[in-house]
Design an enzyme around this catalytic site. Sequence first.
Site, short mmCIF file in Angstrom:
data_model
loop_
_atom_site.label_atom_id
_atom_site.label_comp_id
_atom_site.label_asym_id
_atom_site.label_seq_id
_atom_site.Cartn_x
_atom_site.Cartn_y
_atom_site.Cartn_z
N ASP A 13 1.13 -1.71 -0.01
CA ASP A 13 0.43 0.21 0.24
C ASP A 13 1.22 1.56 0.86
O ASP A 13 0.73 1.72 0.90
CB ASP A 13 -0.99 0.01 1.35
CG ASP A 13 -1.49 -0.82 1.59
OD1 ASP A 13 -2.31 -1.87 0.51
OD2 ASP A 13 -1.97 -1.55 2.21
N GLU A 194 -10.61 0.71 -3.93
CA GLU A 194 -9.97 1.00 -2.56
C GLU A 194 -9.53 1.90 -3.28
O GLU A 194 -9.06 2.33 -3.85
CB GLU A 194 -9.84 0.06 -1.84
CG GLU A 194 -8.63 -1.09 -2.54
CD GLU A 194 -8.50 -1.81 -2.09
OE1 GLU A 194 -9.72 -2.11 -0.74
OE2 GLU A 194 -8.01 -2.88 -2.54
#
Length: 544
Positions: A13, A194
């Site tokens: 991420d 997302e």
Amino acid sequence: MIRNPILPGFNPDPSICRVGDDYYIATSTFEWFPGVQIHHSRDLANWTLVARPLVRASQLDMRGDPDSCGVWAPCLTHDGARFHLLYTDVKRYGRTTMGGASGASLRDFHNYLVTCDTIDGEWSDPIHLNSSGFDPSMFHDEDGRKWVVNQLWDHRPGRNRFAGIVLQEYDPAAEKLVGTRTNIFPGTALGLTEAPHLYRRGEFYYLLTAEGGTGWNHAVTMARSREITGPYELHPDTYILSSRTRPDAVLARAGHADLVHTADGEPWLAYLCGRPLPGRGRCVLGRETAIQPMRWAEDGWLYTRDGRGLPELEVPALSNTPSPRRQTEERHDFDSATLPIDLQWLRTPEPDRIFSLTARPGHLRLFGRETIGSVFTQALVARRLQAFCTSTSCVLDFEPQDFQQAAGLVVYYNSTKFHYLHVSHDEDVGRHLRVMTALPDAPQGDAFTAPIPLPAGPVELRCEVDYERLRFGWRTAGSEAWHWLPELFDASILSDEASAPGLPNFTGAFIGMACQDMGGTGAPADFDWFAYRERAFVVDPAIS
């Protein structure tokens, strides 16, 4: 050349930003403490871990957070005056503690903001932003206004739980979100939308999201709008980067990206990826961070250099001041009063309860706490596995009194996946050595090797990993010959892909030291040193 991944091992991420000549990448740490890893570089090729900003209980307390929960998807930005770091602390993933499905759609995502003038300084106490979803990101607009976007979670039956990307203004004076929350992007047919990031270039606002889940279908989606609140039109190719159509890709699972521009205006994309074991399809090193140059085309859209939208294993490096190269061999003798930066522990913001570097100078002392795999207070200190072939060893001084006390060397993914070479004691064998394995995808949840009687005194423990093959060895401290356990262990279980259905698996393999005292007396185990080395493949560790 830059060879991907630039942050090997569990570093998912990525959020990237540039401040002058300095580049920073923040990555998720999930249940590992301290929270958030921040690496620094000046050439985009060589990166050094410089900070973990969430170090205090007021910022982060993950005791009780389930496996693969805790800190998700940090966003690191700089507004010209100070750094802003947003992150999610996930408290519930929607499963009961006994593994049932009660309330499976219910999840708790708390989003926070901390700030600091310097990357390695003391970061502020957190400001709670919202709890409406996960992956919060901050955008600093040219007019000085600040905006937060995050994934919206919808638990209602019959609804898309990944309910789009919501936008709301942040008021730094009031230290809260203000105004109306607007759903600006519902996502595409790929779903699981997302990881939003907003940018401005010319007359357009650009929105990056991740879609398709964080597995083999992962992708980076781009959309743009002349107004920050939308409507957003999709990129002509919809997805600007993905390896989902290439099952043979060395860099699989490409997605969850962030964009940065060099001082010369060249766009680069940092994104997560996974490297499957050859022939096994399991990513034992977890989700890693890669980077590659992109290009802005005449149509005002972002593309990979060749327009194919695929991750690149090697790309040309910048001609800038080199950064120090990552160390692939480390030995810690624990002569300092602070823990080496490559080591972390699980969940608790009270490290003094689980370890000490001063109780016995020159040693890391672990205090026996809860069972290995506990989601509250367990004494486990470890580092990431960052290569397919590694050698790790340590010296343990530990005299257990009964079967409830254990300490040793553990290769760990989470509470359901580990191999643990440990010293314990029972009334039949006395002091002994054995391996406990937690099996995530077998009818029997755990397995034990036969106990090996041990003489008194310190013992050196060793672990050799070669792709999916894992072996353990031991010898009494000071002796020459190694004793190898006959069992060959499966390292591939230490991966996202090896799991019981429905459980979150978002981290990666660690190796380190652990100690338990299930009798509650806090029996200590002392580790004289800990050594880790990345190496070439060997057929038999006994001859290496």
